[in-house]
Design an enzyme around this catalytic site. Structure first.
Site, PDB file in Angstrom:
ATOM      1  N   GLY A 102      36.063  35.347  38.258  1.00 21.45           N
ATOM      2  CA  GLY A 102      36.695  35.098  36.963  1.00 21.45           C
ATOM      3  C   GLY A 102      38.154  34.715  37.066  1.00 21.45           C
ATOM      4  O   GLY A 102      38.653  34.378  38.128  1.00 21.45           O
ATOM      5  N   HIS A 105      40.005  28.811  37.036  1.00 18.98           N
ATOM      6  CA  HIS A 105      40.968  27.705  37.113  1.00 18.98           C
ATOM      7  C   HIS A 105      40.200  26.450  37.502  1.00 18.98           C
ATOM      8  O   HIS A 105      38.978  26.479  37.691  1.00 18.98           O
ATOM      9  CB  HIS A 105      42.091  28.039  38.096  1.00 18.98           C
ATOM     10  CG  HIS A 105      41.616  28.487  39.446  1.00 18.98           C
ATOM     11  ND1 HIS A 105      40.942  27.655  40.326  1.00 18.98           N
ATOM     12  CD2 HIS A 105      41.672  29.699  40.062  1.00 18.98           C
ATOM     13  CE1 HIS A 105      40.646  28.321  41.420  1.00 18.98           C
ATOM     14  NE2 HIS A 105      41.058  29.572  41.290  1.00 18.98           N
ATOM     15  N   SER A 138      44.486  29.408  42.817  1.00 16.22           N
ATOM     16  CA  SER A 138      43.911  30.719  43.087  1.00 16.22           C
ATOM     17  C   SER A 138      44.190  31.609  41.883  1.00 16.22           C
ATOM     18  O   SER A 138      45.273  31.513  41.280  1.00 16.22           O
ATOM     19  CB  SER A 138      44.572  31.325  44.337  1.00 16.22           C
ATOM     20  OG  SER A 138      44.334  32.718  44.389  1.00 16.22           O
ATOM     21  N   HIS A 159      37.521  26.526  40.280  1.00 16.72           N
ATOM     22  CA  HIS A 159      36.195  27.019  39.866  1.00 16.72           C
ATOM     23  C   HIS A 159      35.452  25.940  39.070  1.00 16.72           C
ATOM     24  O   HIS A 159      34.253  25.718  39.270  1.00 16.72           O
ATOM     25  CB  HIS A 159      36.327  28.247  38.962  1.00 16.72           C
ATOM     26  CG  HIS A 159      36.985  29.436  39.586  1.00 16.72           C
ATOM     27  ND1 HIS A 159      38.190  29.921  39.166  1.00 16.72           N
ATOM     28  CD2 HIS A 159      36.587  30.258  40.597  1.00 16.72           C
ATOM     29  CE1 HIS A 159      38.519  31.001  39.875  1.00 16.72           C
ATOM     30  NE2 HIS A 159      37.570  31.222  40.750  1.00 16.72           N
TER      31      HIS A 159
END
Ligand code: AMP
Length: 281
Positions: free
Chosen positions: A33, A36, A187, A39
């Protein structure tokens, strides 16, 4: 279309069984979760490869060691949910820790060699936690294909290895590292950085680029390359080197001479925030 949020593993399994019985393929992106663009890029890749896209959000306690940032790990489920909706995620598996780990949980997946290198040295329980939760998620989501980021290169190697060793019938695909415009690898942990620390975080990417340039200019001695990278990193305020390594992309063992494909990987602390990055050389 509202997104289906599934907190129960039995329901997730039932939904996946139903899809598979209908002949539909499932693409899966596991995450912790605080999503960003990195993902989201994996979600787009998964969507292009399968009929149904399942994303999981689970901050997995078994991969955090004592004193690490489990409690502080950034979370924003409302925002994550709306990002998933925009990406066309079909199902969001969002279990609690007690849903994933029962009271007498005692079975772990541990690889023998890959965790002896890089992040596994300073985080000895990390890959055991990752391998265990990913295996569980595979058994719950039952994907045909699962996507992982090259940003976490050692994790990707661990997962490819466990899929091969345990004969899991799942295709593993990797997606390239998505970076901020100045090169910092995206990250969730970048959220920990203060404005004054942010410039120091760029040192990881700069050390990788510097090394790549030196190799292009004919340098091959891994120790010399690593020493210059360490000096570069330490020239920035508030930095501490966890490791900087040049290694074999398959075994992750150190190499002495960069005369064949190699990967440079590093972990650097900026203040209290531990960041990682890597680059193929
Ligand atoms: P995490 O939520 O950090 O556990 O990451 C979930 C997945 O996203 C993993 O497969 C990561 O490798 C991947 N990922 C994280 N950051 C990036 C990035 N900057 N670019 C591409 N993939 C990423």
């Amino acid at each position: 279309m509202p997104i289906d949020i599934i907190p129960l593993k039995t329901e997730m399994q039932a939904r996946s069984n139903h899809l598979r019985n209908q002949g539909k393929t499932i693409g899966f992106v596991p995450t912790m979760g605080y999503l960003h663009e990195g993902h989201l890029s994996l979600m787009r890749l998964a969507k292009s490869m399968a009929d149904t896209l399942v994303v999981s959000i689970f901050v997995n306690p078994t991969q955090f060691g004592p004193g690490e940032d489990l409690g502080a790990y950034p979370r924003d489920f409302e925002r994550d949910q709306s990002l998933c909706r925009k990406e066309g995620v079909d199902m969001l598996f969002y279990p609690t820790a007690s849903q994933m780990y029962g009271p007498r949980f005692q079975t772990f997946i541990a690889l023998e060699q890959l965790p002896l290198h890089l992040c596994g040295i300073s985080r000895p329980a990390f890959f055991r936690g990752v391998a265990t939760v990913v295996t569980k998620l595979f058994n719950i989501v039952k994907p045909n294909t699962a996507i992982f980021g090259q940003k976490d290169y050692q994790q990707l190697r661990v997962i490819r290895q466990l899929v091969q060793d345990l004969d899991l019938d799942i295709q593993i695909t990797s997606g390239p590292t998505v970076r901020e415009s100045d090169g910092l690898a995206m990250s969730s942990r970048n959220a920990y950085l203060s404005a004054s620390q942010r410039p120091s975080a760029l040192t990881l990417y700069q050390a990788l680029c510097q090394t790549r340039n030196r190799i292009e200019n004919g340098l091959t001695d891994a120790n010399a390359l690593i020493q210059s990278a360490v000096s570069l990193v330490l020239s920035f305020p508030e930095t501490a080197v966890d490791y900087i390594a040049i290694c074999d992309p398959d075994t992750l063992e150190d190499i002495q001479t960069v005369d064949r494909p190699a990967i440079m990987a590093l972990a650097v602390k900026v203040g209290k925030t531990r960041l990682i990055d890597n680059m193929m050389l």
